[in-house]
Design an enzyme around this catalytic site. Structure first.
Site, PDB file in Angstrom:
ATOM      1  N   GLN A  64      17.123 -23.099  22.939  1.00 53.46           N
ATOM      2  CA  GLN A  64      17.850 -23.136  21.658  1.00 53.46           C
ATOM      3  C   GLN A  64      18.960 -24.184  21.713  1.00 53.46           C
ATOM      4  OE1 GLN A  64      19.580 -19.110  21.447  1.00 53.46           O
ATOM      5  NE2 GLN A  64      21.518 -19.918  22.198  1.00 53.46           N
ATOM      6  N   GLY A  69      18.118 -24.564  29.773  1.00 50.16           N
ATOM      7  CA  GLY A  69      18.709 -24.082  28.515  1.00 50.16           C
ATOM      8  C   GLY A  69      18.009 -24.711  27.329  1.00 50.16           C
ATOM      9  N   ASP A  86      16.465 -18.116  35.328  1.00 49.03           N
ATOM     10  CA  ASP A  86      17.925 -18.034  35.323  1.00 49.03           C
ATOM     11  C   ASP A  86      18.410 -19.118  36.290  1.00 49.03           C
ATOM     12  OD1 ASP A  86      20.605 -17.494  35.813  1.00 49.03           O
ATOM     13  OD2 ASP A  86      20.341 -15.324  35.653  1.00 49.03           O
ATOM     14  N   VAL A  87      19.112 -20.105  35.782  1.00 53.08           N
ATOM     15  CA  VAL A  87      19.489 -21.243  36.632  1.00 53.08           C
ATOM     16  C   VAL A  87      20.410 -20.850  37.788  1.00 53.08           C
ATOM     17  CG1 VAL A  87      19.148 -23.038  34.879  1.00 53.08           C
ATOM     18  CG2 VAL A  87      21.398 -21.942  35.097  1.00 53.08           C
ATOM     19  N   GLN A 130      40.251 -21.958  26.860  1.00 49.25           N
ATOM     20  CA  GLN A 130      38.979 -21.932  27.597  1.00 49.25           C
ATOM     21  C   GLN A 130      39.192 -22.620  28.957  1.00 49.25           C
ATOM     22  OE1 GLN A 130      37.151 -24.035  24.159  1.00 49.25           O
ATOM     23  NE2 GLN A 130      35.412 -22.707  24.568  1.00 49.25           N
ATOM     24  N   TYR A 135      35.996 -22.660  31.352  1.00 54.09           N
ATOM     25  CA  TYR A 135      34.978 -23.549  30.747  1.00 54.09           C
ATOM     26  C   TYR A 135      35.397 -25.006  30.974  1.00 54.09           C
ATOM     27  CZ  TYR A 135      31.942 -25.607  27.131  1.00 54.09           C
ATOM     28  OH  TYR A 135      31.012 -26.373  26.463  1.00 54.09           O
ATOM     29  N   ASP A 195      14.642 -21.525  30.576  1.00 51.69           N
ATOM     30  CA  ASP A 195      15.703 -20.746  29.940  1.00 51.69           C
ATOM     31  C   ASP A 195      15.604 -19.304  30.428  1.00 51.69           C
ATOM     32  OD1 ASP A 195      17.395 -21.604  27.119  1.00 51.69           O
ATOM     33  OD2 ASP A 195      17.484 -19.498  27.781  1.00 51.69           O
ATOM     34  N   ILE A 248      21.455 -27.227  21.706  1.00 44.93           N
ATOM     35  CA  ILE A 248      21.367 -28.639  22.091  1.00 44.93           C
ATOM     36  C   ILE A 248      20.117 -28.886  22.956  1.00 44.93           C
ATOM     37  CG2 ILE A 248      22.526 -30.466  23.419  1.00 44.93           C
ATOM     38  CD1 ILE A 248      25.221 -29.204  22.566  1.00 44.93           C
ATOM     39  N   THR A 260      25.655 -24.832  17.223  1.00 43.15           N
ATOM     40  CA  THR A 260      24.657 -24.071  17.990  1.00 43.15           C
ATOM     41  C   THR A 260      25.178 -22.638  18.172  1.00 43.15           C
ATOM     42  OG1 THR A 260      25.609 -24.362  20.198  1.00 43.15           O
ATOM     43  CG2 THR A 260      24.216 -26.163  19.383  1.00 43.15           C
TER      44      THR A 260
HETATM   45  N1  LIG Z   1      27.778 -26.406  21.075  1.00 39.03           N
HETATM   46  C1  LIG Z   1      28.889 -27.050  21.413  1.00 39.03           C
HETATM   47  O1  LIG Z   1      29.852 -27.135  20.623  1.00 39.03           O
HETATM   48  C2  LIG Z   1      28.984 -27.741  22.746  1.00 39.03           C
HETATM   49  C3  LIG Z   1      29.983 -28.716  22.915  1.00 39.03           C
HETATM   50  C4  LIG Z   1      30.085 -29.360  24.138  1.00 39.03           C
HETATM   51  C5  LIG Z   1      29.223 -29.039  25.165  1.00 39.03           C
HETATM   52  N2  LIG Z   1      28.274 -28.088  24.979  1.00 39.03           N
HETATM   53  C6  LIG Z   1      27.396 -27.793  26.118  1.00 39.03           C
HETATM   54  O2  LIG Z   1      26.056 -28.029  25.753  1.00 39.03           O
HETATM   55  C7  LIG Z   1      25.204 -27.191  26.525  1.00 39.03           C
HETATM   56  C8  LIG Z   1      24.250 -26.466  25.598  1.00 39.03           C
HETATM   57  O3  LIG Z   1      25.017 -25.602  24.788  1.00 39.03           O
HETATM   58  P1  LIG Z   1      24.563 -25.090  23.349  1.00 39.03           P
HETATM   59  O4  LIG Z   1      25.648 -25.397  22.425  1.00 39.03           O
HETATM   60  O5  LIG Z   1      23.197 -25.549  23.041  1.00 39.03           O
HETATM   61  O6  LIG Z   1      24.588 -23.530  23.631  1.00 39.03           O
HETATM   62  P2  LIG Z   1      23.533 -22.389  23.299  1.00 39.03           P
HETATM   63  O7  LIG Z   1      24.181 -21.119  23.652  1.00 39.03           O
HETATM   64  O8  LIG Z   1      23.017 -22.557  21.928  1.00 39.03           O
HETATM   65  O9  LIG Z   1      22.347 -22.707  24.301  1.00 39.03           O
HETATM   66  C9  LIG Z   1      22.495 -22.575  25.688  1.00 39.03           C
HETATM   67  C10 LIG Z   1      21.144 -22.223  26.280  1.00 39.03           C
HETATM   68  O10 LIG Z   1      21.340 -22.062  27.680  1.00 39.03           O
HETATM   69  C11 LIG Z   1      20.675 -20.880  28.094  1.00 39.03           C
HETATM   70  N3  LIG Z   1      21.308 -20.332  29.292  1.00 39.03           N
HETATM   71  C12 LIG Z   1      22.555 -19.830  29.419  1.00 39.03           C
HETATM   72  N4  LIG Z   1      22.741 -19.366  30.660  1.00 39.03           N
HETATM   73  C13 LIG Z   1      21.578 -19.589  31.327  1.00 39.03           C
HETATM   74  C14 LIG Z   1      21.151 -19.320  32.647  1.00 39.03           C
HETATM   75  N5  LIG Z   1      21.924 -18.697  33.535  1.00 39.03           N
HETATM   76  N6  LIG Z   1      19.897 -19.697  33.003  1.00 39.03           N
HETATM   77  C15 LIG Z   1      19.083 -20.302  32.111  1.00 39.03           C
HETATM   78  N7  LIG Z   1      19.428 -20.558  30.844  1.00 39.03           N
HETATM   79  C16 LIG Z   1      20.669 -20.206  30.455  1.00 39.03           C
HETATM   80  C17 LIG Z   1      20.800 -19.932  26.900  1.00 39.03           C
HETATM   81  O11 LIG Z   1      19.840 -18.889  26.955  1.00 39.03           O
HETATM   82  C18 LIG Z   1      20.602 -20.893  25.741  1.00 39.03           C
HETATM   83  O12 LIG Z   1      19.247 -21.034  25.401  1.00 39.03           O
HETATM   84  C19 LIG Z   1      26.120 -26.270  27.322  1.00 39.03           C
HETATM   85  O13 LIG Z   1      26.265 -26.774  28.629  1.00 39.03           O
HETATM   86  C20 LIG Z   1      27.436 -26.354  26.572  1.00 39.03           C
HETATM   87  O14 LIG Z   1      28.538 -26.072  27.398  1.00 39.03           O
HETATM   88  C21 LIG Z   1      28.130 -27.434  23.797  1.00 39.03           C
END
Ligand SMILES: NC(=O)c1ccc[n+]([C@@H]2O[C@H](COP(=O)([O-])OP(=O)(O)OC[C@H]3O[C@@H](n4cnc5c(N)ncnc54)[C@H](O)[C@@H]3O)[C@@H](O)[C@H]2O)c1
Length: 317
Positions: free
Chosen positions: A15, A12, A115-116, A199, A202, A87, A17, A239
């Site tokens: 984009q 991932g 795709d993970v 959620q 999640y 990603d 985090i 994000t």
């Molecule tokens: N943003 C928040 O508020 C937040 C808070 C706590 C935890 N998180 C966690 O942080 C992590 C990153 O989230 P984010 O906020 O950057 O989200 P985001 O949607 O901006 O980025 C997630 C990335 O994962 C990729 N992805 C999704 N499914 C995929 C798959 N099957 N195979 C490969 N790539 C895949 C997407 O294409 C994207 O680039 C996640 O695990 C999320 O649950 C986010």
């Protein structure tokens, strides 16, 4: 563990985090291309504030040095890190790679569309990264989604794939397996430590990530894998995932509660992804951390969840 000379794989990573993780790993001790400046991590005590890197500026207490090319003979530890971004979103992945190439030497990054949830794709990506860079030291299982409607796929992405990514990381890095040791960081959430009314799936996956990672960290310690495994639990981070709260296709039966979640965001605050990347670098660099659950919140910054005594914490060593 020093980041220098290491090879990291971030799922991932295109984009949000994940992208901030890639940027931080590349920026750590890196030489930047002429006329370009690394996007800096906040120095200690500057969390949440921007630190401008300009000629003559100091980054993390040290001057930012610009250099055209790395010296011809550099020891392993003085080489900057190399990072693979995995990603499923090829457009975002390619755009990220192109933007990073503007700042860092292009050969330091590799984008792999993957795709993970596809076992073969994930296995193939790990193989490709080790073949391409010659080693693997850091695995960040970060890819995640917020989708209560298609909740089975949320489990596949957020939990099953994190478990698979962890086992693959161990396969390549574990000492008993011919590896040199390493660090695995699995991304959970504050929702992994408390209920999240709107959620629930999640929340379940993020609880699962913590339970799995803490357990495998115990095994790693007892069996001397030479691999440390830790979890990061961020609060709200700015994000694209936050946009999913406004979509019925993601929220399903909880869509009507979207404003409640937005109110929570306003109450707790929304952080910049660079702060989460600061936490990641802390975990990589601090060799004492294993089985820890790092919490990152707007109000308290980086801190650790405190648990009581865990059974079987003593190693055979
Ligand atoms: N943003 C928040 O508020 C937040 C808070 C706590 C935890 N998180 C966690 O942080 C992590 C990153 O989230 P984010 O906020 O950057 O989200 P985001 O949607 O901006 O980025 C997630 C990335 O994962 C990729 N992805 C999704 N499914 C995929 C798959 N099957 N195979 C490969 N790539 C895949 C997407 O294409 C994207 O680039 C996640 O695990 C999320 O649950 C986010």
């Amino acid at each position: 563990m020093h980041v220098n000379g290491k090879v990291a794989l971030v799922t991932g990573g295109a984009q949000g985090i994940g992208r901030a993780f890639v940027q931080a790993l590349l920026g750590k001790g890196a030489k930047v291309r002429p006329g370009k400046f690394p996007s800096p991590l906040p120095a200690a005590g500057t969390r949440g504030r921007r630190v401008a890197a300009a000629p003559g500026a100091r980054l993390g207490g040290r001057p930012v040095r610009l250099s055209v090319r790395p010296p011809a003979s550099r020891s392993f530890s003085s080489r900057p890190a190399q990072v693979a971004l995995l990603d499923r979103n090829s457009e975002a992945g390619r755009d990220s790679k192109a933007a990073l190439d503007e700042q860092f030497e292009a050969q330091r990054t590799l984008f792999i569309q993957c795709d993970v949830t596809d076992q073969e794709q994930l296995k193939g990506a790990f193989k490709k990264v080790t073949e391409h860079f010659g080693r693997l030291d850091i695995v960040v299982n970060n890819a995640g989604v917020n989708n209560e409607k298609d909740w089975e796929s949320t489990i596949q992405i957020n939990l099953t794939s994190v478990i698979r990514g962890t086992y693959l990381g161990l396969e390549y890095m574990k000492k008993g397996n011919g590896g040199d040791g390493g660090v695995i960081i699995n991304i959970s959430s504050l929702a992994g430590l408390m209920p999240a009314a709107f959620q629930p799936v999640y929340c379940a996956t993020k609880h699962g990530v913590i339970g799995f990672t803490r357990s495998i960290a115990l095994a790693a310690n007892m069996e001397n894998y030479g691999v440390r495994l830790n979890t990061i639990c961020p609060g709200f981070v700015n994000t694209p995932i936050l946009q999913s709260i406004d979509k019925e296709e993601n929220m399903g039966q909880y869509y009507s509660y979207k404003d409640e979640i937005k109110n929570m965001m306003q109450f707790y605050g929304v952080m910049d992804p660079s702060i989460i990347a600061e936490g990641l670098i802390t975990i990589i660099e601090d060799d004492t951390l294993n089985g820890e659950v790092m919490k990152i919140t707007a109000s308290q910054g980086i801190h650790f969840h405190q648990y009581g005594q865990t059974p079987f914490t003593s190693s055979k060593r």
